[in-house]
Design a protein around this motif. Structure first.
Motif, PDB file in Angstrom:
ATOM      1  N   ILE A   1      45.224  53.350  53.988  1.00  0.00           N
ATOM      2  CA  ILE A   1      44.725  52.019  53.612  1.00  0.00           C
ATOM      3  C   ILE A   1      44.242  51.288  54.863  1.00  0.00           C
ATOM      4  O   ILE A   1      43.184  50.637  54.853  1.00  0.00           O
ATOM      5  CB  ILE A   1      45.820  51.230  52.856  1.00  0.00           C
TER       6      ILE A   1
ATOM      7  N   ASP B   1      38.593  57.031  52.097  1.00  0.00           N
ATOM      8  CA  ASP B   1      38.821  58.453  51.812  1.00  0.00           C
ATOM      9  C   ASP B   1      37.518  59.209  51.565  1.00  0.00           C
ATOM     10  O   ASP B   1      37.482  60.430  51.708  1.00  0.00           O
ATOM     11  CB  ASP B   1      39.728  58.613  50.577  1.00  0.00           C
TER      12      ASP B   1
ATOM     13  N   ILE C   1      48.007  55.432  44.116  1.00  0.00           N
ATOM     14  CA  ILE C   1      48.961  55.937  45.113  1.00  0.00           C
ATOM     15  C   ILE C   1      48.636  55.347  46.487  1.00  0.00           C
ATOM     16  O   ILE C   1      47.484  55.032  46.780  1.00  0.00           O
ATOM     17  CB  ILE C   1      48.969  57.485  45.163  1.00  0.00           C
TER      18      ILE C   1
ATOM     19  N   SER D   1      52.580  52.108  51.556  1.00  0.00           N
ATOM     20  CA  SER D   1      53.099  51.562  52.822  1.00  0.00           C
ATOM     21  C   SER D   1      51.941  51.249  53.760  1.00  0.00           C
ATOM     22  O   SER D   1      51.088  52.113  53.991  1.00  0.00           O
ATOM     23  CB  SER D   1      53.981  52.602  53.531  1.00  0.00           C
TER      24      SER D   1
ATOM     25  N   GLU E   1      32.856  49.295  40.179  1.00  0.00           N
ATOM     26  CA  GLU E   1      34.221  49.845  40.131  1.00  0.00           C
ATOM     27  C   GLU E   1      34.491  50.443  38.746  1.00  0.00           C
ATOM     28  O   GLU E   1      34.340  49.769  37.735  1.00  0.00           O
ATOM     29  CB  GLU E   1      35.242  48.745  40.467  1.00  0.00           C
TER      30      GLU E   1
HETATM   31  C1  LIG Z   1      50.783  61.050  47.828  1.00  0.00           C
HETATM   32  C2  LIG Z   1      49.987  60.040  48.636  1.00  0.00           C
HETATM   33  C3  LIG Z   1      50.662  59.011  49.276  1.00  0.00           C
HETATM   34  C4  LIG Z   1      49.954  58.099  50.050  1.00  0.00           C
HETATM   35  N1  LIG Z   1      50.640  57.117  50.699  1.00  0.00           N
HETATM   36  C5  LIG Z   1      49.984  56.240  51.480  1.00  0.00           C
HETATM   37  C6  LIG Z   1      50.681  55.210  52.150  1.00  0.00           C
HETATM   38  O1  LIG Z   1      51.906  55.074  52.039  1.00  0.00           O
HETATM   39  N2  LIG Z   1      49.952  54.361  52.921  1.00  0.00           N
HETATM   40  C7  LIG Z   1      48.610  54.471  53.040  1.00  0.00           C
HETATM   41  O2  LIG Z   1      47.997  53.672  53.769  1.00  0.00           O
HETATM   42  N3  LIG Z   1      47.913  55.412  52.396  1.00  0.00           N
HETATM   43  C8  LIG Z   1      48.565  56.304  51.612  1.00  0.00           C
HETATM   44  N4  LIG Z   1      47.861  57.255  50.928  1.00  0.00           N
HETATM   45  C9  LIG Z   1      46.393  57.302  51.082  1.00  0.00           C
HETATM   46  C10 LIG Z   1      45.720  56.152  50.293  1.00  0.00           C
HETATM   47  O3  LIG Z   1      46.055  56.279  48.937  1.00  0.00           O
HETATM   48  C11 LIG Z   1      44.195  56.248  50.440  1.00  0.00           C
HETATM   49  O4  LIG Z   1      43.867  56.558  51.765  1.00  0.00           O
HETATM   50  C12 LIG Z   1      43.502  54.927  50.045  1.00  0.00           C
HETATM   51  O5  LIG Z   1      43.725  54.626  48.700  1.00  0.00           O
HETATM   52  C13 LIG Z   1      41.998  55.065  50.311  1.00  0.00           C
HETATM   53  O6  LIG Z   1      41.326  53.918  49.861  1.00  0.00           O
HETATM   54  P1  LIG Z   1      39.802  54.036  49.371  1.00  0.00           P
HETATM   55  O7  LIG Z   1      39.360  52.677  49.037  1.00  0.00           O
HETATM   56  O8  LIG Z   1      39.030  54.851  50.341  1.00  0.00           O
HETATM   57  O9  LIG Z   1      39.860  54.960  48.061  1.00  0.00           O
HETATM   58  P2  LIG Z   1      40.599  54.710  46.674  1.00  0.00           P
HETATM   59  O10 LIG Z   1      41.800  53.888  46.832  1.00  0.00           O
HETATM   60  O11 LIG Z   1      40.738  56.075  46.067  1.00  0.00           O
HETATM   61  O12 LIG Z   1      39.541  53.858  45.833  1.00  0.00           O
HETATM   62  C14 LIG Z   1      38.375  54.456  45.315  1.00  0.00           C
HETATM   63  C15 LIG Z   1      37.835  53.548  44.223  1.00  0.00           C
HETATM   64  O13 LIG Z   1      36.598  54.088  43.740  1.00  0.00           O
HETATM   65  C16 LIG Z   1      36.578  53.980  42.329  1.00  0.00           C
HETATM   66  N5  LIG Z   1      35.647  55.020  41.812  1.00  0.00           N
HETATM   67  C17 LIG Z   1      35.806  56.368  41.874  1.00  0.00           C
HETATM   68  N6  LIG Z   1      34.747  56.975  41.274  1.00  0.00           N
HETATM   69  C18 LIG Z   1      33.918  55.985  40.863  1.00  0.00           C
HETATM   70  C19 LIG Z   1      32.662  55.972  40.163  1.00  0.00           C
HETATM   71  N7  LIG Z   1      32.039  57.101  39.784  1.00  0.00           N
HETATM   72  N8  LIG Z   1      32.089  54.769  39.886  1.00  0.00           N
HETATM   73  C20 LIG Z   1      32.691  53.619  40.255  1.00  0.00           C
HETATM   74  N9  LIG Z   1      33.882  53.578  40.911  1.00  0.00           N
HETATM   75  C21 LIG Z   1      34.488  54.743  41.200  1.00  0.00           C
HETATM   76  C22 LIG Z   1      38.034  54.206  41.916  1.00  0.00           C
HETATM   77  O14 LIG Z   1      38.305  53.664  40.631  1.00  0.00           O
HETATM   78  C23 LIG Z   1      38.782  53.456  43.029  1.00  0.00           C
HETATM   79  O15 LIG Z   1      38.985  52.106  42.721  1.00  0.00           O
HETATM   80  C24 LIG Z   1      48.539  58.193  50.142  1.00  0.00           C
HETATM   81  C25 LIG Z   1      47.851  59.200  49.464  1.00  0.00           C
HETATM   82  C26 LIG Z   1      48.568  60.119  48.705  1.00  0.00           C
HETATM   83  C27 LIG Z   1      47.805  61.210  47.986  1.00  0.00           C
END
Ligand SMILES: Cc1cc2nc3c(=O)[nH]c(=O)nc-3n(C[C@H](O)[C@H](O)[C@H](O)COP(=O)(O)OP(=O)(O)OC[C@H]3O[C@@H](n4cnc5c(N)ncnc54)[C@H](O)[C@@H]3O)c2cc1C
Length: 367
Positions: free
Chosen positions: A300, A287, A44, A47, A35
């Motif tokens: 999420i 994502d 971000i 909800s 991480e």
């Molecule tokens: C404006 C906006 C509002 C939103 N509102 C909502 C909502 O209300 N409800 C909801 O469910 N979703 C919402 N989302 C979507 C939500 O933010 C994402 O879908 C969610 O965070 C995806 O989770 P993830 O674990 O795939 O990615 P992320 O949460 O982006 O986590 C990725 C992780 O990878 C790590 N990382 C990145 N690059 C590297 C690297 N090179 N080496 C090591 N680690 C790395 C980062 O530090 C991070 O911890 C919203 C998005 C936006 C843009």
């Protein structure tokens, strides 16, 4: 840090941590989560819908989650397709209410659950690149601090940057170019009636939409989502212009005091899918696999669900059965097609501005 792992997961957000927890629950113990952050910078997405409970139970972290005291979310008020506020509540949902998360605390909590199960998790550590070699652990992972590790299987959970998948020449197919600009207010600057405190407030405008949500740490998030050109034309990255635009809203504006936000956060909020989302020795989750419009509040939930499904597929793959990975890949694609149709339907519900390019471009699924 050991040199050899069965599975390395890059990214310790909801998708990466869910994958690690689910793998441990299935008996795959030799894993590492890498991480980049220390979980202090704003994140971000706050909800989550009531159905998330089912996934948290499946991961075995439901009781620990409820002890976290995130704020209940009872539903939403929305001015969408009409100037009047409509009301969608979770009253009849068998799973109960949803939540407004303290997002940093939630991600930190998930990381802790990985560690509590004996999973290795390296914070402040950046994945840099990888090489595929002839070896029993064929993926050589290079970290930004020059350390090298090896694994049999690698998971891309780096969010929309999809840093691992890109190393395998996978390419994101981008469906639209939504951008969001958010301000966080102190709840003392907000004059919400109590009825708004446990609800999301959504308001469509001719150039996009706004939302407001109360968060557990005495913060209120207010966000505008629109096209990149509108962000430029209306100078929405400038706090004063953002404030002026917000003051022209009908439902959000009366809730927020006159104060200009001290800073704004800009987020890319495109809908996209990774092509392919999985192949031999690797897969994407959350994502990194597919990105849904924030209007869906599904990001999420989908990240947690992908993590659980991915763990099943990886266990089978480690057992020399690649079939489940193929199913996983197909599911990501099929779910994305379904999502695009739902998104077009949802945006079509707003017909007040037939000439607006923002609305017109989102009312038909793209071919
Ligand atoms: C404006 C906006 C509002 C939103 N509102 C909502 C909502 O209300 N409800 C909801 O469910 N979703 C919402 N989302 C979507 C939500 O933010 C994402 O879908 C969610 O965070 C995806 O989770 P993830 O674990 O795939 O990615 P992320 O949460 O982006 O986590 C990725 C992780 O990878 C790590 N990382 C990145 N690059 C590297 C690297 N090179 N080496 C090591 N680690 C790395 C980062 O530090 C991070 O911890 C919203 C998005 C936006 C843009």
């Amino acid at each position: 840090m050991k040199p050899l792992y069965d599975v390395i997961i890059v990214g310790g957000g909801p998708a990466g941590c869910a994958t690690a927890i689910a793998l441990h629950n299935l008996g795959v113990k030799n894993t590492l989560v890498i991480e980049a952050s220390d979980y202090t910078a704003p994140r971000i997405g706050e909800s989550i819908p009531p159905d998330s409970r089912e996934l948290l139970e499946k991961l075995g972290i439901w009781d620990a989650f409820t002890a976290q005291k995130h704020a209940p979310c009872l539903g939403s008020y929305s001015s969408w397709g009409s100037d009047q506020l409509g009301f969608n509540d979770y009253l009849f949902n068998p799973q109960g209410h949803g939540w407004h998360l303290n997002r940093c605390a939630f991600d930190k909590f998930l990381a802790l659950q990985v560690e509590k199960r004996g999973g290795a998790l390296l914070k402040n550590t950046h994945f840099a690149s990888l090489v595929r070699e002839q070896h029993a652990y064929p993926i050589k992972v290079l970290l930004r601090n020059n350390a090298q590790l090896r694994c049999r299987f690698i998971v891309d959970a780096t969010g929309r940057s999809a840093k691992v998948a890109r190393q395998f020449n996978a390419k994101a197919k981008i469906e639209d170019q939504l951008v969001a600009v958010s301000a966080y207010f102190d709840s003392n600057d907000v004059i919400s009636a109590n009825s708004y405190r446990q609800m999301t407030l959504l308001e469509a405008v001719d150039y996009g939409w706004w939302y407001l949500a109360h968060l557990p740490n005495n913060k209120v998030i207010v966000t505008v989502a629109t096209d990149p050109q509108t962000v430029k034309d209306k100078h929405l990255k400038d706090p004063r212009s953002w404030q002026q635009a917000m003051q022209l809203t009908q439902h959000i504006q009366p809730i927020i005091s006159q104060s200009t936000p001290s800073s704004l956060h800009t987020w890319v909020a495109q809908s996209a899918i990774m092509n392919p989302p999985a192949a031999e020795h690797w897969l994407t989750v959350g994502d990194a696999a597919s990105i849904y419009d924030p209007i869906s509040s599904q990001g999420i939930y989908k990240a947690l669900k992908n993590g659980i499904d991915a763990a099943d597929a990886i266990v089978d793959w480690l057992d020399n059965n690649a079939q489940t990975i193929n199913q996983y890949r197909n599911n990501i694609g099929n779910n994305f097609i379904q999502y695009l149709a739902q998104k077009a339907y949802f945006y079509s519900e707003e017909q007040r501005w037939p000439e607006s390019t923002f609305w017109k471009s989102r009312q038909q699924p793209r071919q």
